[in-house]
Design an enzyme around this catalytic site. Structure first.
Site, PDB file in Angstrom:
ATOM      1  N   TYR A  74     -13.837  65.928  50.895  1.00 53.02           N
ATOM      2  CA  TYR A  74     -15.123  65.258  51.110  1.00 53.02           C
ATOM      3  C   TYR A  74     -15.240  64.008  50.248  1.00 53.02           C
ATOM      4  CZ  TYR A  74     -20.008  64.579  52.164  1.00 53.02           C
ATOM      5  OH  TYR A  74     -21.187  64.047  52.611  1.00 53.02           O
ATOM      6  N   PHE A 126     -22.370  37.701  68.482  1.00 55.78           N
ATOM      7  CA  PHE A 126     -21.808  38.896  69.120  1.00 55.78           C
ATOM      8  C   PHE A 126     -22.942  39.908  69.239  1.00 55.78           C
ATOM      9  CE2 PHE A 126     -19.873  43.028  69.509  1.00 55.78           C
ATOM     10  CZ  PHE A 126     -19.184  42.808  70.679  1.00 55.78           C
ATOM     11  N   THR A 127     -22.903  40.698  70.295  1.00 55.95           N
ATOM     12  CA  THR A 127     -24.032  41.570  70.659  1.00 55.95           C
ATOM     13  C   THR A 127     -24.532  42.446  69.498  1.00 55.95           C
ATOM     14  OG1 THR A 127     -22.420  43.147  71.514  1.00 55.95           O
ATOM     15  CG2 THR A 127     -23.420  41.638  73.106  1.00 55.95           C
ATOM     16  N   ASP A 217     -16.798  37.722  60.064  1.00 53.59           N
ATOM     17  CA  ASP A 217     -16.586  38.858  60.957  1.00 53.59           C
ATOM     18  C   ASP A 217     -15.084  38.864  61.197  1.00 53.59           C
ATOM     19  OD1 ASP A 217     -16.079  40.527  63.079  1.00 53.59           O
ATOM     20  OD2 ASP A 217     -17.906  40.033  64.157  1.00 53.59           O
ATOM     21  N   LYS A 260     -10.040  46.913  66.492  1.00 57.65           N
ATOM     22  CA  LYS A 260      -9.297  45.804  67.099  1.00 57.65           C
ATOM     23  C   LYS A 260      -8.031  45.553  66.278  1.00 57.65           C
ATOM     24  CE  LYS A 260     -13.623  45.114  68.797  1.00 57.65           C
ATOM     25  NZ  LYS A 260     -14.757  45.988  68.423  1.00 57.65           N
ATOM     26  N   ARG A 384     -19.505  39.419  80.524  1.00 66.49           N
ATOM     27  CA  ARG A 384     -19.909  38.784  79.275  1.00 66.49           C
ATOM     28  C   ARG A 384     -20.662  37.526  79.679  1.00 66.49           C
ATOM     29  NH1 ARG A 384     -19.097  42.321  74.684  1.00 66.49           N
ATOM     30  NH2 ARG A 384     -20.829  43.059  75.928  1.00 66.49           N
ATOM     31  N   PHE A 451     -26.493  45.827  78.427  1.00 64.18           N
ATOM     32  CA  PHE A 451     -25.274  45.837  79.240  1.00 64.18           C
ATOM     33  C   PHE A 451     -24.567  47.182  79.240  1.00 64.18           C
ATOM     34  CE2 PHE A 451     -22.554  45.648  75.513  1.00 64.18           C
ATOM     35  CZ  PHE A 451     -23.393  45.077  74.572  1.00 64.18           C
TER      36      PHE A 451
END
Ligand code: PLI
Length: 459
Positions: A74, A126-127, A217, A260, A384, A451
């Site tokens: 943990y 970005f969303t 980012d 990614k 998009r 979306f």
């Protein structure tokens, strides 16, 4: 086309996953049941899945071996220390706070670094990033160079920040009213377009002059580094590792979606150099994610991520990755299919405005094109455009992005060039019959990030 321009796979296949072939009738029924929203299709009904490159990566044998080395304690898992050491080595940040995925890191950073009413300039939105900024009272301002909004313009480093826009904003609003600058490498919704090292250096210098922090980012930072190596003068002889390290030397920290460029299926992290921000982030992470030594990831996930990060900066891997995207783009371009140019790092974005000139933006041309591509071929893509952009929080009007696109996103190490031919052939076939593509209207519109779960029917 001369295949020798495109590097052959720098890997061989050790495990395979059988995919289902469907009939056109089955696909028509499936897309109707999904409300013409490719997010709502069952994966089992998809032949080639280009919905996203997020979490869809194929892991290596070494990463799978790492999975068996998970320390599921943990607190204080040894896999956390491996990940921390790897991120320090590659990115150079002092502190790392693991999160369940990128938006977990965005949530923490937005809560900690934005005071209500402050501005958060960024190179296109970005969303999820913008959602967290606005949810915490921030006002997002797009400061990407104008050229990024022009799909057909084929120039390098379309993801760069326009320094004049940034300077003007700072002078108009006052430096104290800027929470931080959010610089994405690469810029997803601009078409996976990279940012030049020169631009990062200049943004840093400008922000230093005003004592403004810069957070990257980092989601597709390795793809960005590849473009710097091959396109920016002075970097041809530098390794991807060196380039990544230099990129982050211009940032105070970053958010990362590990799904990614970390070559894994889940996970993310927040990095920073500031000790006080780190202490606050540790206090907050336990509320939303978990202990600061796992933050929503299993020990095995952190191990796979540490190994994946090291694999991602190998030149052969990243060259093949980006060149596969280029190959798909070149095939479509040869047939005259309109798209965002140049090809980006993770996806080809078809320009639905020029593909479907008979449809108005309110008829959701990109949403409909994505649905029709699925029916045509079993290939899943993603809208998009206006649907993804959502509505203005204050006026309730649709945001109307100039870019109205369908994204064909390539998972890493998953598909072959032959798969990409199937995709290209289907898009080209659809392009020949484009006037058959009908507009759509909402039958259900969610309030947030619409979306993902919206439902449509044909007009
Ligand atoms: O999906 P997350 O929460 O791990 O990461 C959010 C996120 C942040 N920044 C950028 C540039 C992204 O592309 C991103 C996620 N992208 C998704 C899911 C995509 O399909 O592009």
């Amino acid at each position: 086309m001369n295949m020798n321009q495109y590097p052959a796979e720098p890997f061989r296949i050790k495990a395979v996953e059988t995919v289902k072939m469907t009939t056109r009738e089955e696909r028509i029924a499936a897309i109707k049941a999904a409300g013409y929203n490719t997010f709502l299709l069952n994966s089992a009904d998809v032949y080639i899945d280009l919905l996203t490159d997020s979490g869809t990566n194929a892991m290596s044998d070494r990463q799978w071996a790492g999975i068996m080395m998970g320390d599921e304690a943990y607190a204080g898992s040894r896999n956390f220390f491996h990940l921390e050491e790897t991120v320090r080595e590659l990115f150079g940040f002092r502190h790392i706070v693991p999160t369940h995925q990128g938006r977990g890191a965005e949530n923490l950073l937005s809560q900690l670094a934005i005071k209500p009413g402050q501005y958060v300039p960024g190179n296109m939105y970005f969303t999820t990033t913008r959602f967290h900024q606005e949810h915490n009272g921030g006002i997002f301002v797009d400061i990407i160079r104008d050229e990024a909004h022009d799909a057909s313009l084929n120039i390098d480093f379309k993801g760069d920040i326009d320094l004049n826009k940034l300077k003007k904003l700072i002078e108009e609003k006052g430096a104290e009213n800027i929470a931080y600058v959010c610089l994405a490498v690469t810029v997803n919704l601009a078409g996976g377009q990279p940012v030049s090292m020169k631009n990062m250096r200049e943004v840093r210098a400008l922000c230093n002059a005003y004592h403004i922090k810069v957070f990257f980012d980092a989601t597709r930072c390795v793809e960005n580094a590849y473009f710097i190596k091959v396109k920016e003068s002075g970097y041809a002889d530098k390794s991807i590792r060196e380039i990544v390290f230099e990129m982050f030397s211009y940032a105070d920290g970053c958010t990362m979606s590990g799904k990614k460029d970390c070559l894994v299926n889940i996970g993310g992290f927040l990095c920073m150099n500031d000790d006080d921000l780190f202490e606050s982030a540790k206090e907050l992470v336990v509320v939303y994610e978990g202990m600061p030594s796992y933050g929503g990831m299993a020990g095995r996930d952190m191990e796979a991520m540490a190994i994946g990060l090291k694999e991602s900066v190998e030149f052969e891997y990243i060259e093949h990755r980006v060149m596969q995207v280029r190959y798909l783009g070149d095939r479509l371009k040869e047939a005259g299919v309109p798209m965002i140019e140049p090809a980006g790092g993770h996806a080809i974005f078809i320009d639905a405005r020029r593909f479907c000139p008979h449809l108005k933006q309110e008829e959701f041309p990109a949403q409909s094109l994505a649905a029709n591509l699925y029916v045509e071929s079993g290939v899943r893509s993603m809208e998009r455009g206006i649907v993804s952009a959502g509505r203005d929080k204050i006026t309730g009007e649709h945001h109307r992005p100039k870019l109205e696109t369908v994204r064909l996103t390539l998972p890493r190490r998953v598909y072959t060039y032959r798969h990409l031919d199937v995709v290209a052939d289907a898009v080209i076939e659809l392009f020949k019959n484009k006037e058959k593509i009908k507009g759509l209207k909402f039958i259900y519109e969610p309030k947030q990030l619409r979306f993902f779960t919206a439902l449509f029917e044909e007009i």
